[in-house]
Structure formats: C-alpha cells, structure tokens
Design a protein around this motif. Structure first.
Motif, mmCIF file in Angstrom:
data_model
loop_
_atom_site.group_PDB
_atom_site.id
_atom_site.type_symbol
_atom_site.label_atom_id
_atom_site.label_comp_id
_atom_site.label_asym_id
_atom_site.label_seq_id
_atom_site.Cartn_x
_atom_site.Cartn_y
_atom_site.Cartn_z
ATOM 1 N N ASP A 32 -1.717 26.479 -53.252
ATOM 2 C CA ASP A 32 -1.646 25.958 -54.620
ATOM 3 C C ASP A 32 -1.843 24.447 -54.710
ATOM 4 O OD1 ASP A 32 -1.081 28.523 -55.598
ATOM 5 O OD2 ASP A 32 1.043 28.295 -55.117
ATOM 6 N N VAL A 33 -2.292 23.807 -53.640
ATOM 7 C CA VAL A 33 -2.535 22.360 -53.678
ATOM 8 C C VAL A 33 -3.609 22.048 -54.713
ATOM 9 C CG1 VAL A 33 -3.535 20.447 -52.367
ATOM 10 C CG2 VAL A 33 -1.761 21.853 -51.343
ATOM 11 N N GLN A 34 -3.371 21.012 -55.503
ATOM 12 C CA GLN A 34 -4.290 20.672 -56.593
ATOM 13 C C GLN A 34 -5.185 19.476 -56.286
ATOM 14 O OE1 GLN A 34 -2.109 20.256 -60.304
ATOM 15 N NE2 GLN A 34 -0.678 21.852 -59.696
ATOM 16 N N PHE A 35 -4.649 18.455 -55.569
ATOM 17 C CA PHE A 35 -5.410 17.229 -55.344
ATOM 18 C C PHE A 35 -5.305 16.773 -53.896
ATOM 19 C CE2 PHE A 35 -4.378 17.045 -59.854
ATOM 20 C CZ PHE A 35 -5.579 16.635 -60.427
ATOM 21 N N VAL A 36 -6.383 16.194 -53.394
ATOM 22 C CA VAL A 36 -6.336 15.410 -52.166
ATOM 23 C C VAL A 36 -6.534 13.957 -52.575
ATOM 24 C CG1 VAL A 36 -8.798 15.884 -51.727
ATOM 25 C CG2 VAL A 36 -7.354 14.975 -49.909
#
Length: 445
Positions: free
Chosen positions: A187-191
């Motif tokens: 569920d990671v949204q941004f790097v």
C-alpha cells in the motif's frame, strides 16, 4: 490500533493507546528488553505484536505505550547465537534485543514476527501464492543548484527511511550514482528523495514520485524538479469521494498521526478543501493528533475543468494564525480507480507556487511485483542450486549480463525462507575460492 510512522521509524505512542486496547493481537507477552550496554541493562516489558506494529508497554495493564515500531521498517528477526533464549529485531533505524524464557517461546516470537511482516507486505501470503513488492532506485546527479553545498540524499517510502547516499562536499552539481533495491509494502503511495545539507541535517529540497506513476512502466529515468522543503511532513487523511459527474462530493472523515505543533504536544487541526475557485473548510478539532470529523465536513464540487485537482490542506489553528501540516492532492484520474474512493492518503509537503525550484535531480526508478508460488513448487530447483558443485548457480550467474548482485540477492532471499542462506553463501564462496587462479587467495582462505 494502528499508527503509521512518517518521520522517524520509531515513534512515541499516544497516551490513548493502552496494553488492553489493542484488539486482534498476533502475539503478546513479557520479554526482557536490552535498554543499553551493561549487565544490568535488561528490563522486563510487555510486548504486543499487531498486524502492522510492534508495541512496547511497561506492563500488561499499562495505559500508555512506551514505543511503537512499524513493521514497514522491518529488516530481519533472528536468533542470537551463543546467547540463551535471545533474539534480535532489526529495523531501518535501530536494533532491538529481546530475551524469552525458553527455546520454544523464542522460536514462537521469531516465527510470529517474520510471518506477520510477510502478511503485512502482502495479505495473500497465507493463501496459495503471494506477491512481493520491491523498488529499485538510482540517485544519479543534481543540476541547477545556485550555490555550493555539502549535500546528500535520503530515500524514504511514505516517510519510512530506506537509503542514504554519501555526502558530496562543496558542490552545486553533486554526482552520487548510488543504487538501492529494497522491499516495500503493497500500500505504499510515494517514494521520496530528499536533499539535505550535511551540517544542519535539514531538508533542502524534495522529489516525491507516486508509485502509481511507476506501475507497469519498466525502468523510468528522468530529471525531476526539486521543490523547496523547509520541514518534513507526517500524518494522513481518510477521504470519501462520491462521484456523479459533473458533481463530486467529498467527505473529510478523519486524520491520523498529525504533527504536534502546539507547545502542549498536540494540535488543533482542520482541513481546507479546494477545487478550482471553490473552497470549503472543516471545523477545528481541539487538542488532538487524530481528529475525527462528524459534522460540517461533506462538500460538493462541480467539475468544470478535468485538469484541476482536489487539494486538501491540513492546518493547525492558532489565535494568531495557522501552521500548515501538509497537503493531499487527488486528481480526477485517481478517482477512476474504485479503491481510491474511500481510503487513507499520506500528507505531502505543501507546494508553494511562488517558490523557485532548488534544481533538478536525475533518478532512475523501477517498481517490481513478484508472484511467489507455494514453497513446495521450488523444492527441486533449490535442491539443484545447492548441490555440491553449484553448477546451476554458476551457470545462472555466468549468463546474467553482469547482474551478479541481483542474482545473488534473489538466491539469498530464496534460501533465507528455508533458513539455509548462510549455508548457500558458504558453499558458493568455497566453490569460487577453489576455482580462482590467484594462489594468494587460496593461501589465506
């Protein structure tokens, strides 16, 4: 109970989280925790393993958590050799050491933490197959900086630290050329890539890339504008969208883990919602970092321009003004995906249209999704890879187009799940030493 860390990996929990308020705990019990160096440094504490966090309490009836470690920062959990009933839990920020009361209890804790982490990064792990998510990042160089700085770059995913480059001294065109590959949650949204000055450790500029921009794109290499950044942002908003074009109704439901900006360690948050020329504002919720809005928070917008975004700006109210906590930007394209209609969104640093860019940062990014079959499907392959001559392993490495590091990492991951990674490394090292033509290496090995 779930608290996401977006700044430091280890966060102080709120007083509202008690040892008995955490429901559906995977495992809980008393362990000895090593506080510092020395013989008298072990302290008995109550540990609760939840689906996304590891909580520390002074006792099983404590009304306040001592610490919370997000599983998103997990690196490894292993038994400590030559130390009775002792195991370590290492994260991207810190190493924690625990001691159980028996061998059985030690193994139970290690297995529970490792399996819970696998379930965290992919809930389908307990089924017939699972997916594994990882990210490749190459930080190349910066151009367009106006003055020379002692600069380095840190990489994080949704605020969880992942990597850091060495410092480049006195340069306005620093060249890093550092490569990193790391696991990330589903569920990671941004790097985020953050440029920092060595002396002050403060952020200079930010590049934030949505994971959605990397999905199904292969290797993405480009120059990204570096936006000015004076502070880091933490927290997230839960938003509900009801789409019936040309109208979109927005419900600001709640926020979590907001930044404490008041002297009492809390904040008075409210949210300003903007689309085009239409602006709405929620009510102010006093003295909380986890506000829930129940009234005056449903807003309807008429979409006149499909290119205009919805901007949600979180603020802390003060008598003499306000402090901005961060923004959430949602596009109409985002709302085409049903899963985005009711979900949590990470706050990002606010964008100031009047601020000049710090420069540009060249990044190479690739998002990987691996489908992993049940372990028994790989039995024959792993047996062949680890035979006495290691022939198949050597053949794979030989045709890997100089990607030995990637091949080695895949091998180690495969054998690590069976707790035979050390044995595999020893075998392949022995074969390489035997095949070398350098007599000095054989002499000292």
């Amino acid at each position: 109970v779930s608290t996401q860390s977006t700044g430091a990996t280890v966060t102080k929990m709120l007083a509202t989280v008690s040892a008995r308020s955490i429901k559906n705990a995977v495992k809980q019990g008393y362990l000895l925790h090593k506080q510092r160096k020395g013989i008298k440094s072990w302290k008995k504490i109550w540990i609760v393993l939840h689906s996304s966090n590891l909580y520390f309490f002074s006792s099983d009836v404590a009304t306040e958590a001592l610490r919370c470690v997000p599983l998103s920062s997990y690196k490894a959990c292993n038994r400590k050799k030559n130390k009775k009933y002792t195991f370590s839990f290492s994260t991207t920020e810190k190493l924690y050491k625990f001691q159980a009361s028996s061998d059985t209890e030690t193994e139970e804790w290690i297995d529970s933490i490792n399996k819970t982490y696998l379930d965290y990064i992919d809930p389908s792990y307990g089924g017939h197959f699972r997916q594994h998510f990882s990210l490749y990042v190459k930080v190349s160089e910066v151009k367009g900086m106006r003055k020379k700085r002692d600069i380095y770059c840190t990489i994080n995913t949704d605020g969880v630290p992942k990597a850091r480059t060495p410092t480049i001294w006195k340069s306005n065109n620093p060249c890093f050329f550092e490569e990193f590959t790391f696991d990330i949650g589903k569920d990671v949204q941004f790097v985020n890539a953050i440029l920092r000055e060595e002396a002050k450790k403060k952020p200079v500029g930010l590049v934030s890339v949505p994971i959605t921009a990397l999905q199904n794109k292969g290797l993405v290499e480009k120059w990204y504008p570096v936006l000015p950044m004076t502070k880091e942002v933490q927290g997230e908003l839960k938003l509900l969208f009801k789409v019936k074009l040309p109208f979109v109704t927005v419900v600001v439901q709640q926020a979590s883990d907001l930044e404490p900006l008041d002297t009492n360690g809390s904040s008075d948050p409210y949210v300003v919602v903007k689309h085009g020329d239409t602006v709405y504002k929620t009510e102010v919720i006093r003295k909380t970092l986890n506000p829930k809005w129940k009234t005056k928070n449903e807003f309807q917008f008429e979409v006149k321009n499909n290119s205009e975004d919805f901007t949600f700006s979180a603020y802390d109210w003060d008598l003499l003004g306000y402090d901005i906590m961060g923004d959430v930007i949602v596009t109409l394209k985002d709302l085409e995906d049903p899963k985005n209609l009711d979900r949590w969104w990470k706050l990002t640093p606010p964008k100031n249209s009047n601020s000049e860019e710090v420069g540009e940062l060249r990044l190479t990014l690739q998002y990987y999704v691996f489908t992993i079959l049940p372990d028994q499907c790989y039995d024959d392959l792993l047996t062949e890879l680890i035979n006495l001559d290691m022939d198949l392993s050597m053949m794979i490495a030989a045709v890997s187009l100089k990607q030995e590091k990637v091949v080695a990492e895949c091998f180690v991951k495969a054998f690590k799940t069976r707790k035979s990674d050390v044995h595999f490394i020893k075998l392949i090292t022995a074969v390489e030493i035997q095949q070398t033509s350098n007599p000095m290496i054989k002499l000292f090995c």
